[in-house]
Design an enzyme around this catalytic site. Structure first.
Site, PDB file in Angstrom:
ATOM      1  N   GLY A  20       0.823  -1.205   0.000  1.00  0.00           N
ATOM      2  CA  GLY A  20       0.000   0.000   0.000  1.00  0.00           C
ATOM      3  C   GLY A  20       0.856   1.253   0.000  1.00  0.00           C
ATOM      4  O   GLY A  20       2.024   1.224   0.414  1.00  0.00           O
ATOM      5  N   THR A  23      -0.035   7.927   2.778  1.00  0.00           N
ATOM      6  CA  THR A  23      -0.079   9.332   2.355  1.00  0.00           C
ATOM      7  C   THR A  23       0.121  10.325   3.494  1.00  0.00           C
ATOM      8  O   THR A  23       0.057  11.534   3.281  1.00  0.00           O
ATOM      9  CB  THR A  23      -1.442   9.649   1.687  1.00  0.00           C
ATOM     10  OG1 THR A  23      -2.478   9.455   2.654  1.00  0.00           O
ATOM     11  CG2 THR A  23      -1.683   8.766   0.480  1.00  0.00           C
ATOM     12  N   TYR A  24       0.370   9.820   4.708  1.00  0.00           N
ATOM     13  CA  TYR A  24       0.554  10.750   5.835  1.00  0.00           C
ATOM     14  C   TYR A  24       1.848  11.546   5.658  1.00  0.00           C
ATOM     15  O   TYR A  24       2.874  10.999   5.253  1.00  0.00           O
ATOM     16  CB  TYR A  24       0.610   9.992   7.167  1.00  0.00           C
ATOM     17  CG  TYR A  24       0.915  10.915   8.313  1.00  0.00           C
ATOM     18  CD1 TYR A  24      -0.073  11.747   8.827  1.00  0.00           C
ATOM     19  CD2 TYR A  24       2.203  11.009   8.832  1.00  0.00           C
ATOM     20  CE1 TYR A  24       0.209  12.643   9.849  1.00  0.00           C
ATOM     21  CE2 TYR A  24       2.489  11.907   9.853  1.00  0.00           C
ATOM     22  CZ  TYR A  24       1.488  12.711  10.353  1.00  0.00           C
ATOM     23  OH  TYR A  24       1.774  13.603  11.356  1.00  0.00           O
ATOM     24  N   ASP A  50      -3.578   4.498   1.284  1.00  0.00           N
ATOM     25  CA  ASP A  50      -3.985   4.581   2.690  1.00  0.00           C
ATOM     26  C   ASP A  50      -3.947   6.038   3.152  1.00  0.00           C
ATOM     27  O   ASP A  50      -2.912   6.695   3.080  1.00  0.00           O
ATOM     28  CB  ASP A  50      -3.025   3.741   3.549  1.00  0.00           C
ATOM     29  CG  ASP A  50      -3.423   3.749   5.013  1.00  0.00           C
ATOM     30  OD1 ASP A  50      -4.195   2.863   5.420  1.00  0.00           O
ATOM     31  OD2 ASP A  50      -2.953   4.634   5.748  1.00  0.00           O
ATOM     32  N   TYR A  55      -5.293  13.151   8.527  1.00  0.00           N
ATOM     33  CA  TYR A  55      -4.125  13.569   7.726  1.00  0.00           C
ATOM     34  C   TYR A  55      -4.392  14.899   7.011  1.00  0.00           C
ATOM     35  O   TYR A  55      -3.472  15.512   6.492  1.00  0.00           O
ATOM     36  CB  TYR A  55      -3.765  12.510   6.674  1.00  0.00           C
ATOM     37  CG  TYR A  55      -3.403  11.147   7.210  1.00  0.00           C
ATOM     38  CD1 TYR A  55      -3.270  10.907   8.583  1.00  0.00           C
ATOM     39  CD2 TYR A  55      -3.197  10.080   6.341  1.00  0.00           C
ATOM     40  CE1 TYR A  55      -2.952   9.653   9.066  1.00  0.00           C
ATOM     41  CE2 TYR A  55      -2.875   8.817   6.816  1.00  0.00           C
ATOM     42  CZ  TYR A  55      -2.760   8.602   8.177  1.00  0.00           C
ATOM     43  OH  TYR A  55      -2.449   7.349   8.638  1.00  0.00           O
ATOM     44  N   LYS A  84      -9.833   6.427   7.779  1.00  0.00           N
ATOM     45  CA  LYS A  84      -9.934   6.052   9.193  1.00  0.00           C
ATOM     46  C   LYS A  84     -10.756   7.062   9.980  1.00  0.00           C
ATOM     47  O   LYS A  84     -10.779   8.251   9.658  1.00  0.00           O
ATOM     48  CB  LYS A  84      -8.534   5.948   9.818  1.00  0.00           C
ATOM     49  CG  LYS A  84      -7.587   5.074   9.014  1.00  0.00           C
ATOM     50  CD  LYS A  84      -6.189   5.036   9.607  1.00  0.00           C
ATOM     51  CE  LYS A  84      -5.201   4.445   8.628  1.00  0.00           C
ATOM     52  NZ  LYS A  84      -4.685   5.396   7.652  1.00  0.00           N
ATOM     53  N   HIS A 117      -9.203   4.200  14.330  1.00  0.00           N
ATOM     54  CA  HIS A 117      -7.815   4.472  14.710  1.00  0.00           C
ATOM     55  C   HIS A 117      -7.419   3.785  16.017  1.00  0.00           C
ATOM     56  O   HIS A 117      -6.326   3.271  16.147  1.00  0.00           O
ATOM     57  CB  HIS A 117      -7.605   5.970  14.927  1.00  0.00           C
ATOM     58  CG  HIS A 117      -7.030   6.674  13.751  1.00  0.00           C
ATOM     59  ND1 HIS A 117      -5.748   6.488  13.332  1.00  0.00           N
ATOM     60  CD2 HIS A 117      -7.565   7.595  12.913  1.00  0.00           C
ATOM     61  CE1 HIS A 117      -5.514   7.275  12.281  1.00  0.00           C
ATOM     62  NE2 HIS A 117      -6.609   7.942  12.006  1.00  0.00           N
ATOM     63  N   GLN A 164      -4.605  -2.668  11.611  1.00  0.00           N
ATOM     64  CA  GLN A 164      -3.452  -1.904  11.143  1.00  0.00           C
ATOM     65  C   GLN A 164      -2.645  -1.446  12.349  1.00  0.00           C
ATOM     66  O   GLN A 164      -3.153  -0.720  13.202  1.00  0.00           O
ATOM     67  CB  GLN A 164      -3.917  -0.698  10.304  1.00  0.00           C
ATOM     68  CG  GLN A 164      -2.759   0.003   9.611  1.00  0.00           C
ATOM     69  CD  GLN A 164      -3.174   1.227   8.818  1.00  0.00           C
ATOM     70  OE1 GLN A 164      -2.760   2.352   9.124  1.00  0.00           O
ATOM     71  NE2 GLN A 164      -3.983   1.038   7.781  1.00  0.00           N
ATOM     72  N   PHE A 246       7.278  10.524  -0.332  1.00  0.00           N
ATOM     73  CA  PHE A 246       6.804  11.545  -1.267  1.00  0.00           C
ATOM     74  C   PHE A 246       7.890  11.837  -2.302  1.00  0.00           C
ATOM     75  O   PHE A 246       7.827  12.815  -3.023  1.00  0.00           O
ATOM     76  CB  PHE A 246       6.403  12.827  -0.517  1.00  0.00           C
ATOM     77  CG  PHE A 246       5.000  12.778   0.050  1.00  0.00           C
ATOM     78  CD1 PHE A 246       4.315  11.572   0.174  1.00  0.00           C
ATOM     79  CD2 PHE A 246       4.349  13.928   0.450  1.00  0.00           C
ATOM     80  CE1 PHE A 246       3.018  11.522   0.686  1.00  0.00           C
ATOM     81  CE2 PHE A 246       3.045  13.896   0.973  1.00  0.00           C
ATOM     82  CZ  PHE A 246       2.389  12.682   1.083  1.00  0.00           C
TER      83      PHE A 246
END
Length: 297
Positions: A20, A23-24, A50, A55, A84, A117, A164, A246
């Site tokens: 996956g 993206t945080y 994800d 976020y 989430k 979460h 998770q 990123f």
């Protein structure tokens, strides 16, 4: 099925891609970076994205997904999207509202997986599944005792398909993984490459995972990066793993995880790196009755 689409079957019959894209990003990273990085990830072959309401980047991530659908790179059903429910929205009447807000920001009709979460009520999550707003429901940061409590709940309609949790060679979650496998719950690993960037959450004195000499020597042996060794380790254990970057080069590089295999001997060596080091200790909620990290696993 090509290597970029390797999936694991969830207990409700849906399939989750085993690699996956996380993206945080810390607050100081411009939100538009999430759009750029998510587009690069989809182009590179990532199909599992994800994110989370907390976020604060779902508009940007949604834009990337929709643009890759619009240009014909993917169809909506090719993408597995996870969001989430944050801890401040756990009151049952807010659970669906929160998901609807995420969908509005994403401009998507449904998500593939909706997670809690931290340990709390699953009942309102079940209603979101019934309403077709999410295909699957799961949990995050639950320990064994908390999972058992949910699984033994009278009238449970849908058991969580996944849990998770933070998981990497320094915190390999071996016992929790065995328990989850025994209950047909998929373990999804976050902070799979360690974590030091987010000073707010992470103890800055903890060792840097990717500097570990064992990972370094294995990287040389397999002609890969230490990050790829850490990701491959999880896949061979049957863990779904989130890779977060990123940087274009690293995003593309992480797809190489399907191109090699670690020997059983090297898997044992990596198992031996476990130190029970938790980067995301959530110590600010330590006093909460549902704090999940006090138990052994």
């Amino acid at each position: 099925m090509n290597s970029k689409q390797q999936t694991v079957r969830l207990s409700d019959g849906h399939f989750i891609p085993i690699l996956g894209f996380g993206t945080y990003a810390p607050q100081e990273v411009p939100k538009r970076k999430a759009t750029e990085a998510t587009k690069i990830a989809i182009e590179a072959g990532f199909r599992h994205i994800d994110s989370a309401a907390i976020y604060q980047n779902e508009e940007e991530v949604g834009l990337a997904i929709r643009s890759k659908i619009a240009d014909g790179t993917v169809k909506r059903e090719d993408i597995f999207y996870t969001t989430k429910l944050w801890v401040t929205f756990h009151r049952p009447e807010l659970v669906q509202v929160c998901l609807e807000q995420s969908l509005k920001k994403l401009q998507l009709e449904y998500v593939d997986l909706y997670l809690i979460h931290f340990p709390t009520s699953l009942m309102a999550m079940e209603k979101c599944k019934d309403a077709g707003l999410t295909k699957s429901i799961g949990v995050s940061n639950f320990n064994r005792r908390q999972l058992e409590k949910i699984l033994n709940k009278p009238g449970l309609k849908y058991k969580p398909v996944c849990n998770q949790v933070e998981c990497h060679p320094y915190l390999n979650q071996g016992k929790l993984l065995d328990f989850c496998k025994s209950k047909d719950i998929v373990l999804v690993a976050y902070s799979a490459l360690g974590s030091h960037r987010e000073k707010k959450w992470v103890d800055q004195t903890s060792p840097i995972l990717l500097n570990d000499p064992v990972l370094g020597s294995m990287a040389k042996k397999y002609k890969r990066t230490p990050a790829l060794i850490a990701l491959r380790y999880q896949l061979q254990r049957g863990v779904v793993v989130l890779a977060k970057s990123f940087t274009e080069q690293r995003i593309k590089e992480n797809m190489q995880v399907f191109e090699f295999q670690l020997t059983p001997e090297d898997m044992n060596v990596l198992d031996g790196l476990n130190k029970n080091i938790r980067y995301i200790a959530a110590s600010d909620v330590k006093g909460h009755p549902d704090f999940p990290f006090g138990d052994e696993y």
